[in-house]
Design a protein around this motif. Sequence first.
Motif, mmCIF file in Angstrom:
data_model
loop_
_atom_site.group_PDB
_atom_site.id
_atom_site.type_symbol
_atom_site.label_atom_id
_atom_site.label_comp_id
_atom_site.label_asym_id
_atom_site.label_seq_id
_atom_site.Cartn_x
_atom_site.Cartn_y
_atom_site.Cartn_z
ATOM 1 N N ALA A 174 57.015 32.702 51.839
ATOM 2 C CA ALA A 174 55.624 33.148 51.920
ATOM 3 C C ALA A 174 55.312 33.738 53.284
ATOM 4 N N ALA A 175 55.812 33.078 54.355
ATOM 5 C CA ALA A 175 55.547 33.565 55.707
ATOM 6 C C ALA A 175 56.187 34.935 55.920
ATOM 7 N N ALA A 176 57.403 35.102 55.402
ATOM 8 C CA ALA A 176 58.087 36.386 55.552
ATOM 9 C C ALA A 176 57.352 37.479 54.788
ATOM 10 N N ALA A 177 56.909 37.155 53.571
ATOM 11 C CA ALA A 177 56.195 38.140 52.756
ATOM 12 C C ALA A 177 54.861 38.509 53.389
ATOM 13 N N ASP A 178 54.156 37.512 53.947
ATOM 14 C CA ASP A 178 52.875 37.793 54.588
ATOM 15 C C ASP A 178 53.065 38.647 55.835
ATOM 16 N N GLY A 179 54.171 38.426 56.556
ATOM 17 C CA GLY A 179 54.438 39.183 57.770
ATOM 18 C C GLY A 179 54.635 40.652 57.492
ATOM 19 N N GLU A 180 55.182 40.971 56.310
ATOM 20 C CA GLU A 180 55.405 42.365 55.950
ATOM 21 C C GLU A 180 54.100 43.119 55.781
ATOM 22 N N GLY A 181 53.035 42.412 55.382
ATOM 23 C CA GLY A 181 51.787 43.115 55.106
ATOM 24 C C GLY A 181 50.632 42.700 55.983
ATOM 25 N N GLU A 182 50.936 42.050 57.121
ATOM 26 C CA GLU A 182 49.844 41.509 57.933
ATOM 27 C C GLU A 182 49.019 42.583 58.604
ATOM 28 N N HIS A 183 49.560 43.809 58.696
ATOM 29 C CA HIS A 183 48.784 44.889 59.304
ATOM 30 C C HIS A 183 48.190 45.817 58.262
ATOM 31 N N SER A 184 48.283 45.434 56.998
ATOM 32 C CA SER A 184 47.746 46.278 55.938
ATOM 33 C C SER A 184 46.233 46.266 55.976
ATOM 34 N N PRO A 185 45.577 47.351 55.548
ATOM 35 C CA PRO A 185 44.108 47.398 55.546
ATOM 36 C C PRO A 185 43.528 46.272 54.709
ATOM 37 N N GLY A 186 42.514 45.624 55.264
ATOM 38 C CA GLY A 186 41.803 44.600 54.517
ATOM 39 C C GLY A 186 42.397 43.217 54.623
ATOM 40 N N SER A 187 43.571 43.059 55.265
ATOM 41 C CA SER A 187 44.193 41.740 55.290
ATOM 42 C C SER A 187 43.375 40.749 56.099
ATOM 43 N N ALA A 188 42.713 41.188 57.158
ATOM 44 C CA ALA A 188 41.899 40.274 57.962
ATOM 45 C C ALA A 188 40.758 39.716 57.136
ATOM 46 N N GLU A 189 40.151 40.570 56.307
ATOM 47 C CA GLU A 189 39.048 40.120 55.464
ATOM 48 C C GLU A 189 39.527 39.120 54.434
ATOM 49 N N GLU A 190 40.721 39.354 53.884
ATOM 50 C CA GLU A 190 41.231 38.491 52.834
ATOM 51 C C GLU A 190 41.603 37.124 53.362
ATOM 52 N N HIS A 191 41.990 37.025 54.654
ATOM 53 C CA HIS A 191 42.363 35.733 55.211
ATOM 54 C C HIS A 191 41.146 34.887 55.542
ATOM 55 N N ARG A 192 39.963 35.476 55.542
ATOM 56 C CA ARG A 192 38.751 34.704 55.828
ATOM 57 C C ARG A 192 38.380 33.901 54.589
ATOM 58 N N HIS A 193 38.263 32.597 54.755
ATOM 59 C CA HIS A 193 38.019 31.728 53.597
ATOM 60 C C HIS A 193 36.539 31.672 53.250
ATOM 61 N N ALA A 194 36.221 31.973 52.013
ATOM 62 C CA ALA A 194 34.826 31.924 51.566
ATOM 63 C C ALA A 194 34.470 30.511 51.158
ATOM 64 N N ALA A 195 33.533 29.889 51.890
ATOM 65 C CA ALA A 195 33.197 28.498 51.626
ATOM 66 C C ALA A 195 31.809 28.337 51.036
ATOM 67 N N ILE A 196 31.063 29.434 50.914
ATOM 68 C CA ILE A 196 29.680 29.364 50.458
ATOM 69 C C ILE A 196 29.576 29.904 49.035
ATOM 70 N N ALA A 197 28.927 29.141 48.157
ATOM 71 C CA ALA A 197 28.683 29.586 46.788
ATOM 72 C C ALA A 197 27.276 30.177 46.712
ATOM 73 N N ILE A 198 27.170 31.372 46.136
ATOM 74 C CA ILE A 198 25.909 32.114 46.091
ATOM 75 C C ILE A 198 25.499 32.327 44.639
ATOM 76 N N SER A 199 24.299 31.884 44.277
ATOM 77 C CA SER A 199 23.816 32.003 42.898
ATOM 78 C C SER A 199 22.460 32.702 42.881
ATOM 79 N N LEU A 200 22.429 33.914 42.347
ATOM 80 C CA LEU A 200 21.179 34.660 42.213
ATOM 81 C C LEU A 200 20.483 34.216 40.930
ATOM 82 N N SER A 201 19.213 33.837 41.023
ATOM 83 C CA SER A 201 18.517 33.206 39.899
ATOM 84 C C SER A 201 18.214 34.159 38.759
ATOM 85 N N SER A 202 17.863 35.418 39.071
ATOM 86 C CA SER A 202 17.460 36.346 38.014
ATOM 87 C C SER A 202 18.109 37.703 38.225
ATOM 88 N N ARG A 203 18.404 38.383 37.097
ATOM 89 C CA ARG A 203 18.983 39.724 37.169
ATOM 90 C C ARG A 203 18.171 40.729 36.354
#
Length: 247
Positions: free
Chosen positions: A134-163
């Motif tokens: 896994a570490a080797a595979a991640d190293g191959e793409g660590e400079h790919s566009p968007g990888s920094a965003e993907e490594h950020r862990h989403a911890a907040i759940a968001i629920s919109l009441s009405s659509r």
Amino acid sequence: MRRRVGFAFAVVLLGMMVMAACTNHNKQADTPAVLDVKMEVPDHIDLNKPTKLACVVTYGGEKVDDASEVKFEVWKHGSSDRDMLEAKHDGNGRYSVEKTFTEAGTYSVVAHVTARDMHNMPKKDVVVGNPEQAAAADGEGEHSPGSAEEHRHAAIAISLSSRSFEAGKPAALTVHLTKDGKPLTNAIVRFEIWQADNKHEFVDADDKGNGKYEAVATFANKGTYSVKVHVEADQLHEHQVEQVTVQ
């Protein structure tokens, strides 16, 4: 005389107890029901082995067996390819899908759940293959566009009441936020609103307490609008885009 004083004291005491009970009941009644999604995804997944990705959906503490939609979005960090897999209902509020991972690396799994006119999309990162692979595979793409965003862990759940809203009239945009299954308070919440390629409008939300945030906006035209909920809390900046219908 003493009997009268004692009787009056008892009446006052009884009245205070009734008021306290009513206040407690009202507080419970004001507590909004929350769409909660508990991920059942393993931390480590073996290569080339069918694996169940599942989640348990509850609303107000009760299992949801009639969710409008449950899908699992899966992608490998550093890759632009994403799989959107439709889950099946296993019963007792549990929804799952089976997937076989053929490449080692770190993956993100997001459960997209729509139920009770709310949406929740918890995220979990998993390791596929042994850690070295896994570490080797991640190293191959660590400079790919968007990888920094993907490594950020989403911890907040968001629920919109009405659509669904009415054109030309003030509309209450209400969102419920939870973190680790508990109401998220003291957050900064903004609604970003736009239709097609038109100008984006930003509206700040007020904190109503117990994880509830509300703002008032007016949708000028009929049709479909995009509403992006921006949340800043605990050094995190999460956002979620929803589609709403204006009639």
